[in-house]
Motif scaffolding. Structure first.
Motif, PDB file in Angstrom:
ATOM      1  N   PRO B 110       5.415   0.043  -3.327  1.00  0.00           N
ATOM      2  CA  PRO B 110       5.530   0.911  -2.137  1.00  0.00           C
ATOM      3  C   PRO B 110       4.251   1.663  -1.794  1.00  0.00           C
ATOM      4  O   PRO B 110       4.113   2.168  -0.692  1.00  0.00           O
ATOM      5  N   PHE B 111       3.298   1.724  -2.734  1.00  0.00           N
ATOM      6  CA  PHE B 111       2.085   2.498  -2.480  1.00  0.00           C
ATOM      7  C   PHE B 111       0.937   1.626  -1.982  1.00  0.00           C
ATOM      8  O   PHE B 111      -0.176   2.100  -1.803  1.00  0.00           O
ATOM      9  N   TYR B 112       1.232   0.342  -1.771  1.00  0.00           N
ATOM     10  CA  TYR B 112       0.192  -0.541  -1.237  1.00  0.00           C
ATOM     11  C   TYR B 112       0.311  -0.602   0.281  1.00  0.00           C
ATOM     12  O   TYR B 112       1.383  -0.807   0.824  1.00  0.00           O
ATOM     13  N   GLU B 113      -0.812  -0.400   0.956  1.00  0.00           N
ATOM     14  CA  GLU B 113      -0.830  -0.521   2.409  1.00  0.00           C
ATOM     15  C   GLU B 113      -1.277  -1.918   2.786  1.00  0.00           C
ATOM     16  O   GLU B 113      -2.319  -2.374   2.313  1.00  0.00           O
ATOM     17  N   MET B 114      -0.523  -2.570   3.635  1.00  0.00           N
ATOM     18  CA  MET B 114      -0.825  -3.947   4.015  1.00  0.00           C
ATOM     19  C   MET B 114      -2.257  -4.070   4.540  1.00  0.00           C
ATOM     20  O   MET B 114      -2.741  -3.179   5.237  1.00  0.00           O
ATOM     21  N   GLU B 115      -2.884  -5.170   4.188  1.00  0.00           N
ATOM     22  CA  GLU B 115      -4.237  -5.523   4.654  1.00  0.00           C
ATOM     23  C   GLU B 115      -5.335  -4.623   4.078  1.00  0.00           C
ATOM     24  O   GLU B 115      -6.491  -4.739   4.455  1.00  0.00           O
ATOM     25  N   MET B 116      -4.979  -3.736   3.211  1.00  0.00           N
ATOM     26  CA  MET B 116      -5.971  -2.840   2.618  1.00  0.00           C
ATOM     27  C   MET B 116      -6.372  -3.352   1.228  1.00  0.00           C
ATOM     28  O   MET B 116      -5.669  -4.150   0.641  1.00  0.00           O
ATOM     29  N   PRO B 117      -7.530  -2.887   0.719  1.00  0.00           N
ATOM     30  CA  PRO B 117      -7.951  -3.321  -0.619  1.00  0.00           C
ATOM     31  C   PRO B 117      -6.867  -3.088  -1.669  1.00  0.00           C
ATOM     32  O   PRO B 117      -6.145  -2.097  -1.616  1.00  0.00           O
ATOM     33  N   ILE B 118      -6.765  -4.019  -2.601  1.00  0.00           N
ATOM     34  CA  ILE B 118      -5.704  -3.966  -3.607  1.00  0.00           C
ATOM     35  C   ILE B 118      -6.139  -3.104  -4.779  1.00  0.00           C
ATOM     36  O   ILE B 118      -7.127  -3.403  -5.442  1.00  0.00           O
ATOM     37  N   ARG B 119      -5.413  -2.046  -4.994  1.00  0.00           N
ATOM     38  CA  ARG B 119      -5.646  -1.224  -6.189  1.00  0.00           C
ATOM     39  C   ARG B 119      -4.314  -1.004  -6.879  1.00  0.00           C
ATOM     40  O   ARG B 119      -3.675   0.014  -6.702  1.00  0.00           O
ATOM     41  N   CYS B 120      -3.861  -2.007  -7.592  1.00  0.00           N
ATOM     42  CA  CYS B 120      -2.585  -1.918  -8.290  1.00  0.00           C
ATOM     43  C   CYS B 120      -2.805  -2.276  -9.751  1.00  0.00           C
ATOM     44  O   CYS B 120      -3.235  -3.385 -10.067  1.00  0.00           O
ATOM     45  N   GLU B 121      -2.481  -1.330 -10.606  1.00  0.00           N
ATOM     46  CA  GLU B 121      -2.711  -1.489 -12.028  1.00  0.00           C
ATOM     47  C   GLU B 121      -1.973  -2.721 -12.575  1.00  0.00           C
ATOM     48  O   GLU B 121      -2.537  -3.529 -13.300  1.00  0.00           O
ATOM     49  N   LEU B 122      -0.703  -2.849 -12.183  1.00  0.00           N
ATOM     50  CA  LEU B 122       0.109  -3.945 -12.716  1.00  0.00           C
ATOM     51  C   LEU B 122      -0.450  -5.299 -12.316  1.00  0.00           C
ATOM     52  O   LEU B 122      -0.404  -6.264 -13.085  1.00  0.00           O
ATOM     53  N   PHE B 123      -0.973  -5.370 -11.079  1.00  0.00           N
ATOM     54  CA  PHE B 123      -1.566  -6.627 -10.618  1.00  0.00           C
ATOM     55  C   PHE B 123      -2.770  -6.974 -11.485  1.00  0.00           C
ATOM     56  O   PHE B 123      -2.916  -8.113 -11.936  1.00  0.00           O
TER      57      PHE B 123
END
Lengths: 217, 141
Positions: B110-123
């Motif tokens: 839910p904290f990822y904004e579409m089309e924006m740089p990916i900053r997700c720890e789990l990813f």
């Protein structure tokens, strides 16, 4: 007619046993729905504590309903009246129904079957309280990876925010509706040698609950 | 042996949303990687137009003397591509797997904004595991 006589006919709809409910739900569908719920609530608040509170409130409504349903379905219209009873009801019955079943999940077009229940650690009961809780009114349910947190990475700037607040809300809903008012919160607890922290759900019962327990002996 | 040099994910308008390099070969600074991403995006689009085959979906593999570039395009236009050693096998499977990780740990967050740089720890965690596994498998083959 084919099939007639195979199904027992009930003259009164109330005599029919309550259905077990559908046991399998798509994990993807749930994850997207939950994600949208968090995103929607984020637009409605201006600080993180408020967001946590809203998620908890959403969970509370689920908890109140789950208690009603499960008491009827699993316990023959009885509910637990003792502290340890209700706690074991939460971590066994409620947990199993909400998170503990094999789910059908789809990823990238292939259907994979996975059992999602982490061998959920027992919530600590009376004489085996975990270290760190000196208070006798506090109990903990701790899980390696909460189902709601499975796909969620909390951004660094959100600090200790935990989407497990929703699950904490469910627990509070169950306890409150059963007559055990409590404050329930979700926390990340780092584990040594593990990349990801565990989630601990901390239950702090109201004073009156403990007084009643003491009276009941 | 580093089979994979680097990994890129670009959004549907050609912006670089994820870049990671593995090993020392072919390392690039931020500006270069951004340039390469949007260059690839345009080349991909042009190749679709120029292709003699009807219904072409764009370049899937670019073979050069010193590297191979494998590209995967999702239905929404997000492109994932890896630059690898020439002749590295099973890259399609790896790209598919990375796409799975992207749909799971990025799009369901839910904290990822579409089309924006990916900053997700789990990813990041799951991606490095996947690459690691791929390397081990390559060594075993």
């Amino acid at each position: 007619m084919i099939g007639v006589g195979k199904i027992k006919q009930y003259t009164n709809v109330l005599d029919k046993p309550l259905s077990k409910g559908k046991q399998e739900v798509s994990l993807s569908a749930f994850a997207f729905l939950f994600s949208e719920m968090v995103q929607y609530n984020q637009t409605q608040v201006d600080n993180i504590a408020e967001l946590e509170r809203r998620l908890e409130d959403a969970g509370y409504a689920v908890g109140a309903r789950v208690l009603e349903l499960l008491c009827h379905r699993e316990k023959g219209n009885r509910r637990e009246t003792r502290l340890l009873g209700i706690l074991s009801f939460v971590h066994s019955t409620v947990w199993k129904v909400l998170f503990g079943k094999a789910l059908e999940i789809g990823c990238g077009g292939t259907l994979v079957r996975r059992v999602l229940m982490e061998e959920s650690d027992r919530c600590q009961v009376a004489d085996s309280l975990e270290k760190g809780t000196e208070h006798e009114d506090e109990y903990m349910i701790s899980e390696k990876e909460l189902l709601v947190n499975r796909f969620i990475s909390i951004p660094k700037d959100m600090g200790t925010f935990n989407c497990g607040a929703f699950v904490a809300g469910i627990v509070r809903g169950v306890l409150d509706s059963a007559g055990f008012p409590a404050v329930v919160t979700a926390h990340f607890v780092p584990v040594e040698g593990q990349l990801r922290p565990r989630t601990t759900i901390l239950i702090k019962f109201a004073e009156e609950v403990l007084r009643r327990e003491a009276r009941l002996g | 042996m580093a089979a994979i040099y680097s990994l890129y994910i670009i959004n549907k308008s050609g912006g670089l949303i994820f870049y990671k390099d593995y090993g020392s070969a072919g390392r690039m600074d931020t500006n270069d990687s951004l340039r390469l991403a949007s260059l690839w995006h345009s080349m991909h689009a042009i190749s679709q137009q120029l292709s003699p085959v009807a219904g072409c979906s764009g370049i899937e593999l670019l073979e050069a003397d010193t590297f191979d570039l494998h590209c995967f395009q999702s239905l929404t236009g997000t492109k994932i591509f890896v630059v690898s050693e020439p002749g590295t096998l099973y890259m399609e499977a790896l790209l598919k797997h990375i796409y799975e990780l992207y749909t799971d740990y990025v799009l369901k967050n839910p904290f990822y904004e579409m089309e924006m740089p990916i900053r997700c720890e789990l990813f990041d965690i799951n991606l490095s595991q996947a690459i690691q596994k791929d390397r081990v498998a390559l060594l075993g083959r």
